[in-house]
Scaffold this motif. Structure first.
Motif, PDB file in Angstrom:
ATOM      1  N   GLY A 101      -8.264  -5.602  -6.240  1.00  0.00           N
ATOM      2  CA  GLY A 101      -7.102  -4.890  -6.774  1.00  0.00           C
ATOM      3  C   GLY A 101      -6.842  -3.551  -6.133  1.00  0.00           C
ATOM      4  O   GLY A 101      -6.897  -3.388  -4.917  1.00  0.00           O
ATOM      5  N   SER A 102      -6.582  -2.556  -7.003  1.00  0.00           N
ATOM      6  CA  SER A 102      -6.129  -1.251  -6.496  1.00  0.00           C
ATOM      7  C   SER A 102      -7.206  -0.547  -5.674  1.00  0.00           C
ATOM      8  O   SER A 102      -6.892   0.288  -4.824  1.00  0.00           O
ATOM      9  N   LEU A 103      -8.473  -0.858  -5.914  1.00  0.00           N
ATOM     10  CA  LEU A 103      -9.546  -0.224  -5.115  1.00  0.00           C
ATOM     11  C   LEU A 103      -9.393  -0.599  -3.643  1.00  0.00           C
ATOM     12  O   LEU A 103      -9.526   0.243  -2.754  1.00  0.00           O
TER      13      LEU A 103
ATOM     14  N   VAL B 203     -15.922  -9.199 -12.181  1.00  0.00           N
ATOM     15  CA  VAL B 203     -15.560  -8.381 -11.005  1.00  0.00           C
ATOM     16  C   VAL B 203     -15.243  -6.943 -11.425  1.00  0.00           C
ATOM     17  O   VAL B 203     -15.788  -5.987 -10.888  1.00  0.00           O
ATOM     18  N   ASP B 204     -14.336  -6.810 -12.402  1.00  0.00           N
ATOM     19  CA  ASP B 204     -13.994  -5.481 -12.926  1.00  0.00           C
ATOM     20  C   ASP B 204     -13.345  -5.643 -14.293  1.00  0.00           C
ATOM     21  O   ASP B 204     -13.022  -6.758 -14.714  1.00  0.00           O
ATOM     22  N   PHE B 205     -13.196  -4.539 -15.004  1.00  0.00           N
ATOM     23  CA  PHE B 205     -12.519  -4.585 -16.310  1.00  0.00           C
ATOM     24  C   PHE B 205     -12.068  -3.191 -16.719  1.00  0.00           C
ATOM     25  O   PHE B 205     -12.579  -2.190 -16.220  1.00  0.00           O
TER      26      PHE B 205
ATOM     27  N   CYS C  57      -9.330  -7.891 -17.258  1.00  0.00           N
ATOM     28  CA  CYS C  57     -10.543  -7.908 -16.430  1.00  0.00           C
ATOM     29  C   CYS C  57     -10.342  -8.910 -15.295  1.00  0.00           C
ATOM     30  O   CYS C  57      -9.356  -9.647 -15.273  1.00  0.00           O
ATOM     31  N   ARG C  58     -11.258  -8.902 -14.353  1.00  0.00           N
ATOM     32  CA  ARG C  58     -11.237  -9.941 -13.307  1.00  0.00           C
ATOM     33  C   ARG C  58     -12.488 -10.789 -13.449  1.00  0.00           C
ATOM     34  O   ARG C  58     -13.598 -10.230 -13.547  1.00  0.00           O
ATOM     35  N   LEU C  59     -12.303 -12.087 -13.469  1.00  0.00           N
ATOM     36  CA  LEU C  59     -13.405 -13.041 -13.584  1.00  0.00           C
ATOM     37  C   LEU C  59     -13.236 -14.090 -12.501  1.00  0.00           C
ATOM     38  O   LEU C  59     -12.166 -14.697 -12.383  1.00  0.00           O
TER      39      LEU C  59
ATOM     40  N   ILE D 202     -14.628  -0.203 -14.842  1.00  0.00           N
ATOM     41  CA  ILE D 202     -15.853  -0.395 -14.056  1.00  0.00           C
ATOM     42  C   ILE D 202     -15.609  -1.550 -13.098  1.00  0.00           C
ATOM     43  O   ILE D 202     -14.971  -2.557 -13.460  1.00  0.00           O
ATOM     44  N   ARG D 203     -16.113  -1.384 -11.876  1.00  0.00           N
ATOM     45  CA  ARG D 203     -15.969  -2.428 -10.855  1.00  0.00           C
ATOM     46  C   ARG D 203     -17.339  -2.799 -10.324  1.00  0.00           C
ATOM     47  O   ARG D 203     -18.072  -1.933  -9.829  1.00  0.00           O
ATOM     48  N   ASN D 204     -17.661  -4.082 -10.405  1.00  0.00           N
ATOM     49  CA  ASN D 204     -18.896  -4.611  -9.809  1.00  0.00           C
ATOM     50  C   ASN D 204     -18.641  -5.149  -8.412  1.00  0.00           C
ATOM     51  O   ASN D 204     -19.566  -5.259  -7.596  1.00  0.00           O
TER      52      ASN D 204
HETATM   53  N1  UDP Z   1      -6.265  -3.102 -15.776  1.00  0.00           N
HETATM   54  C1  UDP Z   1      -5.675  -3.278 -17.006  1.00  0.00           C
HETATM   55  N2  UDP Z   1      -4.569  -2.544 -17.315  1.00  0.00           N
HETATM   56  C2  UDP Z   1      -4.030  -1.644 -16.482  1.00  0.00           C
HETATM   57  C3  UDP Z   1      -4.634  -1.468 -15.212  1.00  0.00           C
HETATM   58  C4  UDP Z   1      -5.746  -2.216 -14.882  1.00  0.00           C
HETATM   59  O1  UDP Z   1      -6.144  -4.081 -17.819  1.00  0.00           O
HETATM   60  O2  UDP Z   1      -3.024  -1.000 -16.820  1.00  0.00           O
HETATM   61  C5  UDP Z   1      -7.465  -3.883 -15.423  1.00  0.00           C
HETATM   62  C6  UDP Z   1      -7.178  -4.958 -14.385  1.00  0.00           C
HETATM   63  O3  UDP Z   1      -6.869  -6.193 -14.997  1.00  0.00           O
HETATM   64  C7  UDP Z   1      -8.474  -5.030 -13.620  1.00  0.00           C
HETATM   65  C8  UDP Z   1      -9.048  -3.610 -13.712  1.00  0.00           C
HETATM   66  O4  UDP Z   1      -8.406  -3.004 -14.834  1.00  0.00           O
HETATM   67  O5  UDP Z   1      -9.370  -5.919 -14.254  1.00  0.00           O
HETATM   68  C9  UDP Z   1      -8.827  -2.787 -12.470  1.00  0.00           C
HETATM   69  O6  UDP Z   1      -7.451  -2.823 -12.156  1.00  0.00           O
HETATM   70  P1  UDP Z   1      -6.901  -2.223 -10.775  1.00  0.00           P
HETATM   71  O7  UDP Z   1      -7.100  -0.738 -10.768  1.00  0.00           O
HETATM   72  O8  UDP Z   1      -7.500  -2.986  -9.647  1.00  0.00           O
HETATM   73  O9  UDP Z   1      -5.342  -2.418 -10.855  1.00  0.00           O
HETATM   74  P2  UDP Z   1      -4.429  -3.690 -10.539  1.00  0.00           P
HETATM   75  O10 UDP Z   1      -4.465  -3.915  -9.073  1.00  0.00           O
HETATM   76  O11 UDP Z   1      -5.039  -4.809 -11.313  1.00  0.00           O
HETATM   77  O12 UDP Z   1      -3.106  -3.267 -11.056  1.00  0.00           O
END
Ligand code: UDP
Ligand code: ADP
Length: 241
Positions: A102-104, A177-179, A201-203, A96-98
């Protein structure tokens, strides 16, 4: 103190090791100091991180249990270990993302920090070799990773966790932020497994927007464990040493 006996290793992941016990329904999770990013491409040992994450996770899992979220958490065993129920893990990550990060941002070209209202939800396949690709509910059904009712349960629980923790972190001066969550099956129920720590997660500090999570490691910002300890301190988590 638990009388549970630690058995053979079941699995050694990137940050935790999992052990059988003499109770076939229970496992021991060992939170190691290893810290990894980019699907295991960057790995370092960060002193105290295992203890901080183990105690932080116990605190959050207990808070969720107190708010009627079924979790695998049973009890703390030592500084770096806890006892959990043995789940049949579903190989799917629920995110979930608030706030956009990151990847979004990379995928959709949006700016980091954009408020997402309503929060957005994403599924990823838990598979490092494939770099955890994004998937949808049809993939989960077609490949039989989970049933329709299990998918609904995972989504509902992830949103419930967001409601509980967004508020709790806000009270501690932090923006959730997200988790990412992982779920598994236990005696017919969908139960929250794995961990909730600043590794997953992101804090951000509410006022300064300073990053206080694993992005400090991913982006080489330094002060990783110090930030995790500050988050723990703000939530009232007891740390040792
Ligand atoms: N996340 C995680 N394990 C993974 C992928 C993502 O714990 O294998 C968590 C990450 O720490 C963040 C959220 O999920 O809080 C969203 O991650 P994102 O898709 O933005 O990927 P990232 O850029 O962190 O690799
Ligand atoms: P990774 O597998 O991503 O490298 P970890 O180092 O955190 O991750 O390893 C922990 C492993 O234990 C993960 O594969 C996770 O899915 C699994 N796991 C977490 N909680 C449970 C549980 N209660 N029962 C069974 N397996 C679990």
């Amino acid at each position: 103190m638990s009388t549970l006996q630690k058995g053979e290793a079941l699995y050694a992941g990137k940050a935790k090791s999992v052990y059988y016990t003499d109770d076939s329904d229970k496992l021991i999770l060992l939170f190691r100091n290893d810290t990894s990013a980019f699907d295991g491409e960057k790995i370092e040992q960060l002193e105290r991180k295992g203890m901080v994450n183990n105690r932080f996770n116990a605190h959050i899992m207990q808070l969720l249990e107190d708010n009627d979220v079924a979790t695998h958490y049973v009890e703390l065993l030592s500084d770096q270990e806890c006892v959990v129920k043995k789940l049949d893990m579903i190989p799917v990550e629920c995110v979930i993302r608030n706030v956009a990060a990151g990847s979004l941002c990379r995928r959709l070209g949006v700016e980091e920090g954009l408020d997402l209202m309503p929060p957005t939800f994403e599924f990823f396949l838990k598979n490092d070799q494939l770099h955890d690709p994004m998937i949808n509910e049809y993939h989960i059904r077609s490949f039989n990773w989970a049933s329709e009712s299990e998918i609904e349960a995972m989504k509902a629980l992830t949103f419930k966790v967001n409601d509980i923790l967004k508020q709790r972190f806000d009270e501690a001066g932090l923006l959730l932020v997200d988790f990412k969550l992982e779920f598994g099956r236990f005696k017919g129920d969908i139960v929250l497994g794995d961990e909730f720590t600043p590794d997953g997660c992101r804090l951000w500090d509410k006022d300064t927007r300073q990053k206080m999570d694993k992005d400090r490691f991913r982006q080489g910002l330094g002060g990783v464990v110090e930030a995790y300890e500050e988050v723990a301190h703000r939530l009232g988590v007891e740390l040792s040493g």
